[in-house]
Enzyme design. Structure first.
Site, short mmCIF file in Angstrom:
data_model
loop_
_atom_site.label_atom_id
_atom_site.label_comp_id
_atom_site.label_asym_id
_atom_site.label_seq_id
_atom_site.Cartn_x
_atom_site.Cartn_y
_atom_site.Cartn_z
N ASP A 281 0.81 -1.16 -0.04
CA ASP A 281 -0.07 -0.06 0.10
C ASP A 281 0.75 1.34 -0.03
O ASP A 281 2.10 1.14 0.17
CB ASP A 281 -0.78 -0.10 1.12
CG ASP A 281 -0.48 -0.08 2.56
OD1 ASP A 281 0.78 -0.95 2.69
OD2 ASP A 281 -0.60 0.51 3.36
N GLU B 292 0.19 -1.28 5.56
CA GLU B 292 1.22 -0.92 6.52
C GLU B 292 1.20 0.18 6.80
O GLU B 292 1.40 0.73 7.92
CB GLU B 292 2.60 -1.20 5.96
CG GLU B 292 3.72 -1.03 6.53
CD GLU B 292 4.34 0.50 6.72
OE1 GLU B 292 4.97 0.85 7.62
OE2 GLU B 292 3.75 1.50 6.05
ZN LIG Z 1 6.82 2.35 3.92
#
Ligand SMILES: [Zn+2]
Length: 394
Positions: free
Chosen positions: A82, A144
């Site tokens: 992401d 993340e």
């Molecule tokens: Zn990163």
């Protein structure tokens, strides 16, 4: 170390492909994951997809077994799929169309951190060229940037399948230097519910935005205390605990008392600072002072807190073989500390010896016109090729 080598023909193609998937954390990453799945299957490997609760996102894990077929131990390379939003940023090229200018590749995620993943995919044949002495695990995670949720389900999946990598390299942008420590990070959402009213009759309503503003000012005052009084840890570029309110939304119209307001904040604590104490002070202010004050205006008003993610710190004390490996593969001897959090804290907590090392600079991460120097991509290729040699069965 110089990097005059020509990039593998597919490296830039792969990074360009990965950038073209708009995997802003609010979107699904399934198309990107599917592209990786197709690629690893083409190499005779079977990927494991680990979906999130509603199936809109997934991690992809693939293990190249050792020559004897074993799949536990070995090295894991981990990268998140992401990226952060480009909303409100002014880009001079389309953010999801990689563009090569002046020996740099521009695009959202170029540095943070699709170049790392692209290099792995381009160099898969190197890892498959000879039998490995120990397994290699490739992990591509979701979410993340919004609290490392993917790393948590990844670890659960590995544990369920009896796979415990010995070493992990998290490829966040460190300019290919070894990072062995970072702060912890803690994310929260705070919601205020007031009471709407025509703005000509403010005493009839409860203004949620005004209470949120008081909470935000309080949070800033705690941040200022840490900035002025410490505690300090000089090994960090920002040597104190920081707090940031990053988003806010609320209100319906300028002539209406705001019924709703919500904001998100995070704090990043240096080791040794009590994160519970910081959170408790904010919680006590919001729930112990602001909420009763709102409810004194109208009984239906409310305020609430929800943690949205936490990333444990990465401690240099936990690194041994991983640091030695990264030093060896990069030809560096340094050991650095960064202010940003990574999935590495979770991996270390799970007992995996973890170091952060990846191409590009965090200075370009999250910015408009994010880019990565081609020399960094080349250095990452060198790292992967050296790793392939290292892992080969002697
Ligand atoms: Zn990163």
């Amino acid at each position: 170390m110089t990097h005059s080598s020509v990039l593998a023909p597919t490296t830039l193609e792969w990074i360009t492909r990965l950038i073209a998937f708009d995997t802003t954390s609010r979107n699904s990453n399934r198309d990107l994951i599917e592209a990786i799945a197709v690629e690893v299957r083409a190499h005779g490997l079977e990927p494991v997809l680990v979906p999130n609760a509603d199936g809109t996102k997934a991690n992809l894990v693939v293990t190249i077994p050792a020559h004897d077929g074993s799949t536990t131990g070995g090295v894991m390379l981990a990268g998140h799929t992401d990226v952060v939003p480009v909303d409100g940023q002014s880009w001079s090229s389309a953010p999801f169309t990689a563009e090569l200018r002046e020996n740099r590749l521009y695009g959202r995620g170029a540095a943070d951190m699709k170049a790392f993943s692209g290099v792995i995919l381009a160099l898969l044949p190197d890892f498959l060229a000879q039998p490995l002495a120990t397994p290699l695990h490739l992990a591509f995670t979701y979410d993340e940037e919004v609290g490392c949720h993917g790393a948590i389900t990844l670890l659960a999946d590995l544990a369920a399948r009896g796979i415990r990598p010995e070493i992990c390299v998290v490829g966040e942008p460190t300019s290919m230097r070894a990072v062995t420590a970072h702060k912890s990070s803690h994310l929260y959402r705070v919601s205020f519910t007031g009471l709407a009213s025509h703005s000509s009759n403010t005493p009839n309503g409860v203004n949620a935005i005004e209470y949120a503003a008081r909470a935000i000012a309080f949070i800033r005052s705690i941040a200022d205390e840490h900035r002025v009084n410490g505690p300090f840890d000089p090994s960090f570029e920002v040597p104190f605990t920081t707090i940031n309110v990053g988003t806010i939304s609320g209100g319906a119209a300028v002539n209406t008392v705001a019924q709703h307001c919500e904001f998100e904040f995070e704090f990043r604590a240096i080791p040794g600072v009590s994160t519970t104490e910081i959170f408790s002070r904010i919680e006590n202010f919001v729930l112990g002072e602001l909420r009763p004050a709102m409810q004194a205006e109208h009984a239906s008003a409310d305020a609430s807190f929800a943690p949205t993610g936490a990333v444990p710190s990465l401690s240099a004390a936990g690194t041994g073989a991983a640091l030695a490996l990264v030093h060896d593969l990069t030809g560096t001897t340094t050991e650095e500390t960064v202010g940003y959090g990574t999935e590495g804290g979770l991996f270390q907590l799970a007992g995996i010896d973890t170091v952060v090392c990846g191409p590009g600079s965090i200075r370009q991460g999250h910015t408009a016109n994010e880019y990565i120097d081609l020399a960094q991509i080349s250095a990452c290729e060198d790292f992967m090729r050296a790793l392939a040699v290292r892992l080969a069965q002697p």
